[in-house]
Design an enzyme around this catalytic site. Structure first.
Site, PDB file in Angstrom:
ATOM      1  N   CYS A 116     -25.217  70.148  78.144  1.00 36.29           N
ATOM      2  CA  CYS A 116     -23.742  71.122  78.432  1.00 36.29           C
ATOM      3  C   CYS A 116     -24.056  72.331  77.510  1.00 36.29           C
ATOM      4  O   CYS A 116     -23.227  73.380  77.697  1.00 36.29           O
ATOM      5  CB  CYS A 116     -22.722  70.404  77.942  1.00 36.29           C
ATOM      6  SG  CYS A 116     -22.619  68.860  78.707  1.00 36.29           S
ATOM      7  N   HIS A 259     -17.299  75.073  76.077  1.00 36.91           N
ATOM      8  CA  HIS A 259     -17.732  74.112  76.732  1.00 36.91           C
ATOM      9  C   HIS A 259     -16.256  73.524  77.202  1.00 36.91           C
ATOM     10  O   HIS A 259     -15.772  72.945  76.349  1.00 36.91           O
ATOM     11  CB  HIS A 259     -18.816  73.313  76.476  1.00 36.91           C
ATOM     12  CG  HIS A 259     -19.074  72.033  77.143  1.00 36.91           C
ATOM     13  ND1 HIS A 259     -19.303  72.155  78.375  1.00 36.91           N
ATOM     14  CD2 HIS A 259     -19.294  70.895  76.968  1.00 36.91           C
ATOM     15  CE1 HIS A 259     -19.464  70.934  78.976  1.00 36.91           C
ATOM     16  NE2 HIS A 259     -19.455  70.209  78.033  1.00 36.91           N
ATOM     17  N   ASN A 289     -15.455  68.127  83.170  1.00 39.38           N
ATOM     18  CA  ASN A 289     -16.612  68.669  82.449  1.00 39.38           C
ATOM     19  C   ASN A 289     -17.916  68.656  83.478  1.00 39.38           C
ATOM     20  O   ASN A 289     -18.257  67.841  84.149  1.00 39.38           O
ATOM     21  CB  ASN A 289     -16.960  67.632  81.395  1.00 39.38           C
ATOM     22  CG  ASN A 289     -18.225  68.062  80.805  1.00 39.38           C
ATOM     23  OD1 ASN A 289     -18.812  68.826  81.076  1.00 39.38           O
ATOM     24  ND2 ASN A 289     -18.515  67.258  79.517  1.00 39.38           N
TER      25      ASN A 289
HETATM   26  N1  ACO Z   1      -8.263  54.866  81.256  1.00 42.08           N
HETATM   27  C1  ACO Z   1      -7.385  53.819  80.727  1.00 42.08           C
HETATM   28  N2  ACO Z   1      -8.054  53.517  79.360  1.00 42.08           N
HETATM   29  C2  ACO Z   1      -9.169  53.996  78.944  1.00 42.08           C
HETATM   30  C3  ACO Z   1     -10.022  55.036  79.761  1.00 42.08           C
HETATM   31  C4  ACO Z   1      -9.666  55.288  81.046  1.00 42.08           C
HETATM   32  N3  ACO Z   1     -10.294  56.119  81.455  1.00 42.08           N
HETATM   33  N4  ACO Z   1     -11.187  54.820  79.197  1.00 42.08           N
HETATM   34  C5  ACO Z   1     -10.889  54.406  77.769  1.00 42.08           C
HETATM   35  N5  ACO Z   1      -9.877  53.806  77.959  1.00 42.08           N
HETATM   36  C6  ACO Z   1      -9.000  52.820  76.668  1.00 42.08           C
HETATM   37  C7  ACO Z   1     -10.310  52.220  75.996  1.00 42.08           C
HETATM   38  O1  ACO Z   1     -10.749  50.909  76.631  1.00 42.08           O
HETATM   39  C8  ACO Z   1      -9.559  51.828  74.840  1.00 42.08           C
HETATM   40  O2  ACO Z   1      -8.639  50.879  74.771  1.00 42.08           O
HETATM   41  P1  ACO Z   1      -8.633  49.558  73.615  1.00 42.08           P
HETATM   42  O3  ACO Z   1      -8.016  50.522  72.439  1.00 42.08           O
HETATM   43  O4  ACO Z   1      -7.872  48.497  74.050  1.00 42.08           O
HETATM   44  O5  ACO Z   1     -10.065  49.337  73.197  1.00 42.08           O
HETATM   45  C9  ACO Z   1      -8.721  53.054  74.551  1.00 42.08           C
HETATM   46  O6  ACO Z   1      -8.484  53.589  75.672  1.00 42.08           O
HETATM   47  C10 ACO Z   1      -9.150  54.187  73.569  1.00 42.08           C
HETATM   48  O7  ACO Z   1     -10.302  54.608  74.019  1.00 42.08           O
HETATM   49  P2  ACO Z   1     -11.183  55.660  73.045  1.00 42.08           P
HETATM   50  O8  ACO Z   1     -12.644  55.793  73.494  1.00 42.08           O
HETATM   51  O9  ACO Z   1     -11.241  55.392  71.691  1.00 42.08           O
HETATM   52  O10 ACO Z   1     -10.511  56.644  73.313  1.00 42.08           O
HETATM   53  P3  ACO Z   1     -10.491  58.145  73.111  1.00 42.08           P
HETATM   54  O11 ACO Z   1      -9.055  58.643  72.504  1.00 42.08           O
HETATM   55  O12 ACO Z   1     -11.701  58.425  72.123  1.00 42.08           O
HETATM   56  O13 ACO Z   1     -10.659  59.149  74.255  1.00 42.08           O
HETATM   57  C11 ACO Z   1     -12.545  60.217  75.352  1.00 42.08           C
HETATM   58  C12 ACO Z   1     -11.866  58.928  75.022  1.00 42.08           C
HETATM   59  C13 ACO Z   1     -11.594  60.969  76.326  1.00 42.08           C
HETATM   60  C14 ACO Z   1     -13.878  59.745  76.063  1.00 42.08           C
HETATM   61  C15 ACO Z   1     -12.812  60.863  74.011  1.00 42.08           C
HETATM   62  O14 ACO Z   1     -13.380  60.125  73.055  1.00 42.08           O
HETATM   63  C16 ACO Z   1     -13.567  62.185  74.209  1.00 42.08           C
HETATM   64  O15 ACO Z   1     -13.406  63.172  75.153  1.00 42.08           O
HETATM   65  N6  ACO Z   1     -14.946  62.379  73.810  1.00 42.08           N
HETATM   66  C17 ACO Z   1     -15.730  63.411  74.050  1.00 42.08           C
HETATM   67  C18 ACO Z   1     -16.468  63.061  75.160  1.00 42.08           C
HETATM   68  C19 ACO Z   1     -17.214  64.113  75.685  1.00 42.08           C
HETATM   69  O16 ACO Z   1     -16.775  65.262  75.730  1.00 42.08           O
HETATM   70  N7  ACO Z   1     -18.342  63.896  76.588  1.00 42.08           N
HETATM   71  C20 ACO Z   1     -19.090  65.148  77.084  1.00 42.08           C
HETATM   72  C21 ACO Z   1     -19.601  66.029  75.977  1.00 42.08           C
HETATM   73  S1  ACO Z   1     -21.160  66.575  76.415  1.00 42.08           S
HETATM   74  C22 ACO Z   1     -21.241  66.770  77.764  1.00 42.08           C
HETATM   75  O17 ACO Z   1     -20.563  67.738  78.274  1.00 42.08           O
HETATM   76  C23 ACO Z   1     -22.255  65.965  78.553  1.00 42.08           C
END
Ligand code: ACO
Length: 336
Positions: A116, A259, A289
């Site tokens: 990215c 990004h 993304n």
């Molecule tokens: N729908 C519903 N629930 C979900 C989903 C979904 N799509 N995905 C995860 N959950 C649940 C999880 O299972 C978890 O449940 P639990 O508490 O019962 O275990 C709960 O939601 C919270 O999960 P987290 O992973 O802690 O959620 P978080 O608030 O961290 O959000 C996210 C997740 C959106 C992926 C966040 O961590 C994020 O944006 N991280 C950065 C990711 C990123 O930007 N990646 C790419 C960057 S580099 C590139 O571009 C290749």
């Protein structure tokens, strides 16, 4: 920073996205999720996904053509095409296919992979050629088709990604200001495992006792919370380093162009610099993304709708797998 022999002008932009749109509600038919969860955690409402007959070369070529058209350049005047991508149609590289499709017959073309962060890495690479005078006209394309490599049954990652392409035309100029004011690029492979797309470990018999490995990739593996922490720690830090080293105050920025990974990351970075949210460019809700494409795709949208105007100062930062991250300060010149 190397000695600047001449300036660089950013003179054209273009973008392209696949025709197929996938909404959050539609994704909810595949995995257990909801529009509400995706929007509040990420800011994404829908994304574009390449369907039958669409591919990376097609998207990249289309973005390239519209950047050439805006710049007013004939493709045969191009000297260099750099394609930032992690998802080439061909592992040997897709840039030459784009070069051929757009008719850039005298340009050298190659791929560059930095996930990215790829677009910023490619822009800085092109700038090195332009500054030495070995190249006069360069086209930098960021294009990715990550939906090829998404595990569509993993709700923690499949909701984030989409496909797209963007391009910026850069020209060396003897006179006038310099459009690329500064940059910083960083890598840390020791943290690479929190976001990767690894090869299968496949060992097959060859002859006698010898074996060979069969190529093939797994799906995107991501520790979302770790990537999130990485982004909100490193992006403000690298931007601050860049602003300090160029003596530019954050209040003088016209736009923050990050990004597009997660709206919460964009907001957190803006808050660190007290940058009003209306100066933070975002089109995440429509595209999700798109990896190396997010920065030029957003840039092109804002140029075409008149938000980014001639002379505007933009601070940009990319971050992602590798881990890799970078920041650049540039000014939009527009067609000369
Ligand atoms: N729908 C519903 N629930 C979900 C989903 C979904 N799509 N995905 C995860 N959950 C649940 C999880 O299972 C978890 O449940 P639990 O508490 O019962 O275990 C709960 O939601 C919270 O999960 P987290 O992973 O802690 O959620 P978080 O608030 O961290 O959000 C996210 C997740 C959106 C992926 C966040 O961590 C994020 O944006 N991280 C950065 C990711 C990123 O930007 N990646 C790419 C960057 S580099 C590139 O571009 C290749």
């Amino acid at each position: 920073m190397p000695e600047i022999k001449g300036g660089i002008a950013l003179v054209g932009s273009g973008s392209a996205t696949p025709s197929q749109r996938l909404t959050n509600d539609q994704l909810g038919l595949r995995v257990e999720t909801s529009d509400e969860w995706i929007r509040t955690r990420t800011g994404i409402s829908e994304r574009c996904v390449c369907g039958a007959g669409e591919n990376l070369v097609g998207l990249g070529s289309s973005a390239a053509r519209s950047a050439l058209e805006m710049a007013g350049w004939d493709s045969c005047t191009l000297d260099l095409v750099i394609l930032a991508t992690s998802t080439p149609d061909d592992l040997f590289g897709s840039a030459p296919q784009i070069q051929a499709q757009i008719g850039a017959s005298k340009a050298v073309a190659f791929d560059l992979t930095a996930a990215c962060s790829g677009f910023l890495f490619a822009m800085v690479t092109a700038a090195q050629y332009l500054r030495t005078g070995s190249v006069r006209r360069a086209l930098v394309i960021g294009a990715d088709q990550l939906t090829r490599w998404v595990d569509w049954d993993d709700r923690t990652s499949c909701v984030l990604f989409g496909d797209g392409a963007g391009a910026i035309a850069m020209e060396a100029q003897e006179e006038g200001g310099d459009g690329l004011i500064g940059f910083k690029l960083k890598s840390d492979g020791s943290r690479g495992e929190c976001l990767n797309l690894p090869q299968f470990q496949n060992s097959l018999p060859l002859v006698d006792e010898k074996t060979h490995q069969k190529g093939g990739f797994s799906t995107i593996q991501m520790n979302g919370p770790e990537v999130y922490k990485f982004a909100v720690r490193e992006v403000p830090a690298i931007l601050e380093e860049l602003l300090n080293s160029t003596n530019i105050a954050s209040e003088t920025l016209d736009w923050l162009l990050l990004h597009q990974a997660n709206q919460r990351i964009l907001d957190a970075v803006a808050d660190r610099f007290d940058i009003p949210h209306n100066k933070v460019l975002s089109n995440l809700s429509k595209y999700g993304n798109t990896s190396a494409a997010t920065i030029p795709l957003m840039f092109d949208e804002a140029v075409r709708d008149g938000r980014i105007q001639q002379g505007h100062l933009i601070a940009s930062s990319g971050f992602g797998a590798g881990l890799s991250w970078g920041a650049a300060l540039f000014r939009w010149q527009g067609p000369l």
